[in-house]
Design an enzyme around this catalytic site. Structure first.
Site, short mmCIF file in Angstrom:
data_model
loop_
_atom_site.label_atom_id
_atom_site.label_comp_id
_atom_site.label_asym_id
_atom_site.label_seq_id
_atom_site.Cartn_x
_atom_site.Cartn_y
_atom_site.Cartn_z
N ARG A 164 -11.55 -5.05 6.42
CA ARG A 164 -13.08 -5.31 6.12
C ARG A 164 -13.41 -6.12 5.05
O ARG A 164 -12.61 -5.85 4.26
CB ARG A 164 -13.88 -4.76 6.55
CG ARG A 164 -14.24 -3.63 5.57
CD ARG A 164 -15.13 -2.59 6.34
NE ARG A 164 -16.21 -1.88 5.37
CZ ARG A 164 -16.88 -2.50 4.02
NH1 ARG A 164 -17.18 -3.55 4.09
NH2 ARG A 164 -17.67 -1.59 3.24
N ASN A 187 -8.55 6.08 -14.98
CA ASN A 187 -8.25 7.93 -14.57
C ASN A 187 -7.00 8.75 -15.40
O ASN A 187 -5.74 7.97 -15.34
CB ASN A 187 -9.06 8.89 -13.62
CG ASN A 187 -10.06 9.60 -13.20
OD1 ASN A 187 -9.79 10.97 -14.63
ND2 ASN A 187 -11.01 9.78 -12.82
N ASP A 208 7.98 -3.46 -16.66
CA ASP A 208 9.51 -3.56 -17.08
C ASP A 208 8.70 -5.01 -17.50
O ASP A 208 9.24 -5.83 -18.70
CB ASP A 208 10.10 -3.80 -16.51
CG ASP A 208 10.85 -2.20 -16.45
OD1 ASP A 208 10.57 -1.33 -16.12
OD2 ASP A 208 12.37 -2.41 -16.45
N ARG A 245 -3.10 -2.59 4.21
CA ARG A 245 -3.99 -3.90 4.95
C ARG A 245 -4.95 -4.49 5.20
O ARG A 245 -5.97 -3.03 4.31
CB ARG A 245 -3.77 -3.50 6.24
CG ARG A 245 -1.66 -3.65 6.96
CD ARG A 245 -1.82 -3.53 8.22
NE ARG A 245 -0.50 -3.12 8.53
CZ ARG A 245 0.85 -3.84 8.90
NH1 ARG A 245 0.79 -4.77 7.73
NH2 ARG A 245 1.43 -2.88 8.51
N HIS A 301 14.47 -2.14 -6.74
CA HIS A 301 15.90 -1.50 -6.84
C HIS A 301 16.46 -1.99 -5.68
O HIS A 301 15.78 -1.58 -4.63
CB HIS A 301 16.42 -0.28 -7.62
CG HIS A 301 15.76 1.06 -8.74
ND1 HIS A 301 16.43 0.54 -9.48
CD2 HIS A 301 14.39 1.58 -9.03
CE1 HIS A 301 15.19 0.78 -11.12
NE2 HIS A 301 14.67 1.33 -10.42
#
Length: 198
Positions: free
Chosen positions: A186, A88, A96, A183, A118
């Site tokens: 489920r 989208n 890079d 994280r 960085h």
């Protein structure tokens, strides 16, 4: 064949070590910024032209791939997209190094896939010093709006990344993962075949 100094920089990049803009300047010819500009300003009715431009910009493009403009990329040539991809608006590739996207992947608006970061200490950021690690998005992944995928991350088959998530480590296959940092919430199960929401 790259010059020995160029090869040494390429080796450092591949190892995820810090390198500078000046050291990597020999890669400038791989940037497709003018073609990206042209793609982003091509009328929607010119489907064939858009398709040809996308093939010229990206490292590879699968069948039936859709990438809605505008999109942005540092290079473009380091992005590899599989079949039945849907990206989208406002998708950003900081490519890079390689970003490899499998088949059937859907990416919502304003997602950033960045292979580059960085050093934390400002003294190490002179000349835009950076490190780069590839991103892999396996088949059938769905990434929600405004998510950010950071260097070196692999997102496993079929997983869903919730909107606004910051993905800083690998996500296993067939899970819903959300948050900052992202994280696992489920697993994705057969119950999801009849449910609309996560």
């Amino acid at each position: 064949m790259p010059h020995s100094d160029e090869q040494a920089v390429l080796d450092r990049i591949r190892q995820g070590l810090v390198y500078t803009e000046s050291e990597a300047s020999f890669q400038a010819s791989q940037r497709r910024t003018d073609l990206i500009f042209e793609y982003n300003h091509t009328p929607p009715s010119e489907v064939d032209k858009r398709g040809s431009l996308l093939v010229a910009i990206l490292g590879s493009v699968g069948e039936r791939a859709v990438l809605l403009p505008p999109f942005h990329a540092g290079f473009g040539s380091n992005v590899y997209i599989g079949d039945d991809f849907f990206g989208n608006v406002n998708l950003t590739f900081v490519d890079d190094v390689d970003i490899r996207i499998g088949d059937g992947v859907m990416i919502a608006p304003s997602v950033t896939l960045t292979t580059t970061g960085h050093p934390v200490h400002p003294a190490r950021r002179v000349d835009y010093a950076r490190f780069s690690e590839p991103i892999v998005i396996e088949d059938k992944v769905w990434i929600g709006s405004n998510a950010v995928v950071l260097p070196g991350v692999r997102i496993g088959y079929g997983s869903v990344i919730g909107a606004g998530s910051v993905v800083s480590r690998d996500v296993p296959p067939m899970v819903v993962a959300v948050g900052t940092p992202c994280r696992v919430l489920r697993p994705i199960t057969d119950d999801d075949l009849t449910a609309r929401l996560t």
